[in-house]
Design a protein around this motif. Structure first.
Motif, short mmCIF file in Angstrom:
data_model
loop_
_atom_site.label_atom_id
_atom_site.label_comp_id
_atom_site.label_asym_id
_atom_site.label_seq_id
_atom_site.Cartn_x
_atom_site.Cartn_y
_atom_site.Cartn_z
N ARG A 235 0.62 -1.34 -0.02
CA ARG A 235 -0.09 0.04 -0.01
C ARG A 235 0.88 1.40 0.01
O ARG A 235 0.57 2.31 -0.64
CB ARG A 235 -0.85 0.16 1.20
CG ARG A 235 -1.96 -1.20 1.35
CD ARG A 235 -3.00 -1.01 2.47
NE ARG A 235 -3.88 -1.95 2.67
CZ ARG A 235 -4.85 -2.31 1.53
NH1 ARG A 235 -5.32 -1.54 0.53
NH2 ARG A 235 -5.65 -3.28 1.74
N ALA A 236 1.97 1.33 0.64
CA ALA A 236 2.84 2.28 0.82
C ALA A 236 3.58 2.55 -0.75
O ALA A 236 3.67 3.70 -1.24
CB ALA A 236 4.16 2.01 1.65
N MET A 237 3.88 1.43 -1.13
CA MET A 237 4.57 1.76 -2.84
C MET A 237 3.38 1.97 -3.49
O MET A 237 3.75 3.07 -4.27
CB MET A 237 4.53 0.15 -3.10
CG MET A 237 5.51 -0.10 -4.35
SD MET A 237 5.73 -1.69 -4.90
CE MET A 237 6.39 -2.29 -3.62
N ALA A 238 2.05 1.86 -3.57
CA ALA A 238 1.07 2.44 -4.54
C ALA A 238 1.16 3.83 -4.00
O ALA A 238 0.81 4.72 -4.94
CB ALA A 238 -0.25 1.78 -4.30
N LYS A 285 -5.88 -10.67 -3.16
CA LYS A 285 -7.29 -10.02 -3.68
C LYS A 285 -7.75 -8.91 -2.92
O LYS A 285 -8.34 -7.91 -3.22
CB LYS A 285 -8.37 -11.24 -3.80
CG LYS A 285 -7.83 -12.27 -4.88
CD LYS A 285 -9.08 -13.33 -4.62
CE LYS A 285 -8.53 -14.36 -5.67
NZ LYS A 285 -9.91 -15.33 -5.77
N HIS A 286 -7.17 -8.51 -1.71
CA HIS A 286 -7.57 -7.71 -0.76
C HIS A 286 -6.94 -6.26 -1.23
O HIS A 286 -7.20 -5.26 -0.78
CB HIS A 286 -7.31 -7.99 0.69
CG HIS A 286 -5.78 -8.65 0.97
ND1 HIS A 286 -5.66 -9.84 0.52
CD2 HIS A 286 -4.85 -8.28 1.37
CE1 HIS A 286 -4.58 -10.22 0.84
NE2 HIS A 286 -3.93 -9.32 1.39
N ILE A 287 -5.67 -6.42 -2.05
CA ILE A 287 -5.11 -5.09 -2.42
C ILE A 287 -5.12 -5.36 -3.92
O ILE A 287 -4.13 -4.75 -4.69
CB ILE A 287 -3.64 -4.97 -1.85
CG1 ILE A 287 -2.84 -6.22 -2.03
CG2 ILE A 287 -3.77 -4.71 -0.56
CD1 ILE A 287 -1.44 -6.31 -1.80
N GLU A 288 -6.32 -5.73 -4.74
CA GLU A 288 -6.35 -5.88 -5.97
C GLU A 288 -6.31 -4.62 -6.73
O GLU A 288 -5.18 -4.70 -7.76
CB GLU A 288 -7.75 -6.50 -6.55
CG GLU A 288 -7.62 -7.20 -7.75
CD GLU A 288 -8.92 -7.88 -8.20
OE1 GLU A 288 -9.13 -8.34 -9.35
OE2 GLU A 288 -9.68 -8.09 -7.27
N ILE A 289 -6.85 -3.50 -6.45
CA ILE A 289 -6.64 -2.25 -7.27
C ILE A 289 -5.06 -2.01 -7.20
O ILE A 289 -4.54 -1.35 -8.16
CB ILE A 289 -7.40 -1.20 -6.75
CG1 ILE A 289 -8.90 -1.65 -6.90
CG2 ILE A 289 -7.29 0.17 -7.36
CD1 ILE A 289 -9.96 -0.64 -6.48
N ASP A 290 -4.66 -1.89 -6.01
CA ASP A 290 -3.23 -1.33 -5.99
C ASP A 290 -2.21 -2.43 -6.89
O ASP A 290 -1.17 -1.75 -7.52
CB ASP A 290 -2.68 -1.48 -4.52
CG ASP A 290 -3.17 -0.44 -3.70
OD1 ASP A 290 -3.76 0.51 -4.28
OD2 ASP A 290 -3.24 -0.74 -2.40
N ARG A 291 -2.39 -3.58 -6.69
CA ARG A 291 -1.44 -4.44 -7.51
C ARG A 291 -1.79 -4.18 -9.11
O ARG A 291 -0.68 -4.29 -9.80
CB ARG A 291 -1.69 -6.00 -7.27
CG ARG A 291 -3.17 -6.55 -7.74
CD ARG A 291 -3.13 -8.04 -7.49
NE ARG A 291 -4.45 -8.75 -7.87
CZ ARG A 291 -4.47 -9.00 -8.95
NH1 ARG A 291 -3.81 -8.88 -10.08
NH2 ARG A 291 -5.57 -9.82 -9.09
N PHE A 292 -2.98 -4.09 -9.70
CA PHE A 292 -3.16 -3.70 -11.23
C PHE A 292 -2.30 -2.45 -11.33
O PHE A 292 -1.95 -2.24 -12.48
CB PHE A 292 -4.73 -3.95 -11.20
CG PHE A 292 -5.25 -5.12 -11.73
CD1 PHE A 292 -4.64 -5.83 -12.51
CD2 PHE A 292 -6.06 -5.60 -10.86
CE1 PHE A 292 -5.37 -7.19 -12.80
CE2 PHE A 292 -6.76 -6.83 -11.09
CZ PHE A 292 -6.18 -7.37 -12.35
#
Length: 343
Positions: A235-238, A285-292
């Motif tokens: 999350r910090a990376m995003a 999957k719980h950080i799906e938007i950030d990973r995309f």
């Protein structure tokens, strides 16, 4: 004529003319004009004087409490007068100096001590928040004490006074900007997992450099609880990538960005592997938007993710309290100097 709105009061206009740029920054009734086209700047001043009653104060020396010092080695931004006025108002000019703005391994929480004067606390913390514009070294400490502005307690007040004691030791410390011959965008991101004792949310921190100069930094508690260190780091990376993209777009509009991938340094191998390896995406999957979001920029080759050892992570001081040796080392790497300190 280009246009960029930063916030409700702060507006930046910029104009390109034969690969030259003229920038006009407006904050209420204060104006800064800069650029590499002296003729265009002179013409702009002339047109403004015909429409408005203005006064040319010459080279920028003082703007909204920020002092500007120039030399052949670069430009230094500081808020020395602001700090001294703040110490005077708080009655802390004669206080004992603290080596760091916040204790290492502090245990501040919402129930730390008895209630104190809310109005006085809010005023002091509010002034410290503005000081963070040129003092990234106090950003983490200020972010911690600002969490308790609705119900301040004695330990929160003591932590705020410690920030003043730290400032007493270096009121003239500021950011040094010098030419490095490049405009590459480079960032460092870090997270302190489950650091908040009140709700176990993690703290994100990032700092962004342009051409080797620190231009943006932030310390913020994450909006949701992270279930692992890797998730908190991701999350910090995003969050860091969003800021780097904004800076890149601004540089592109100003014709200052050279087509090269941005570089982001992270001290979590797990977070880097998740970003680079799509096989592991079904576990996140719980950080799906950030990973995309991150994977898209890696695939476009506009972002390079690199691993850095925790001991060399510059964003460390934005997520946790450190010892004085580590603190001073990071401040030096950030380009922070005190031109008023006797040599």
């Amino acid at each position: 004529m280009g246009y960029k709105q930063c916030n409700g009061d702060h507006t930046i206009f910029y104009r390109h003319l034969q690969d030259r740029v003229t920038i006009l920054a407006v904050y209420v009734d204060d104006i800064i004009i800069t650029g590499d086209d002296t003729e265009e700047i002179a013409l702009l001043k002339e047109r403004l004087s015909k429409e408005f009653e203005i006064k040319d104060l010459g080279l920028l020396k003082y703007f909204l409490g920020i002092e500007v010092a120039r030399s052949d080695k670069g430009i230094v931004l500081s808020q020395r007068k602001y700090v001294l006025d703040l110490l005077t108002e708080a009655g802390m000019l004669g206080c004992r100096v603290a080596p760091t703005p916040i204790e290492q391994n502090h245990k501040l929480c919402s129930e730390s001590g008895k209630p104190v004067d809310k109005r006085r606390y809010q005023r002091l913390v509010g002034r410290l928040i503005y000081l963070c514009h040129t003092r990234p070294d106090i950003t983490y400490a200020v972010s911690i004490v600002s969490r308790y502005m609705h119900d301040p307690r004695t330990e929160h007040w003591e932590a705020t006074l410690r920030i003043l004691r730290y400032l007493k030791g270096s009121p003239g410390k500021g950011l040094w900007f010098k030419a490095h011959g490049s405009t590459g965008v480079e960032g460092y991101c870090d997270a302190d997992w489950a650091s908040s004792l009140d709700d176990r949310r993690s703290t994100s921190g990032y700092c962004v450099f342009v051409g080797g100069n620190l231009v943006s930094w932030r310390s913020k508690k994450q909006a949701v609880v992270a279930r692992s260190t890797a998730e908190a780091e991701y999350r910090a990376m995003a969050l860091s990538l969003c800021e780097m993209i904004w800076i890149k777009r601004l540089l592109v509009e100003l014709h200052l960005f050279k087509r090269a991938p941005m570089k982001l340094w992270c001290d979590s191998k797990a977070a880097i592997n998740i970003a680079n390896n799509p096989v592991q995406h079904d576990r996140t999957k719980h950080i799906e938007i950030d990973r995309f979001f991150i994977k898209e920029h890696i695939d476009m080759k506009s972002l390079e993710l690199s691993y850095i050892k925790s001991g060399e992570q510059l964003a460390d001081f934005l997520t946790k309290g450190l010892g004085s040796k580590e603190w001073n080392n990071i401040c030096n790497k950030m380009g922070m100097i005190d031109i008023y300190r006797p040599s």
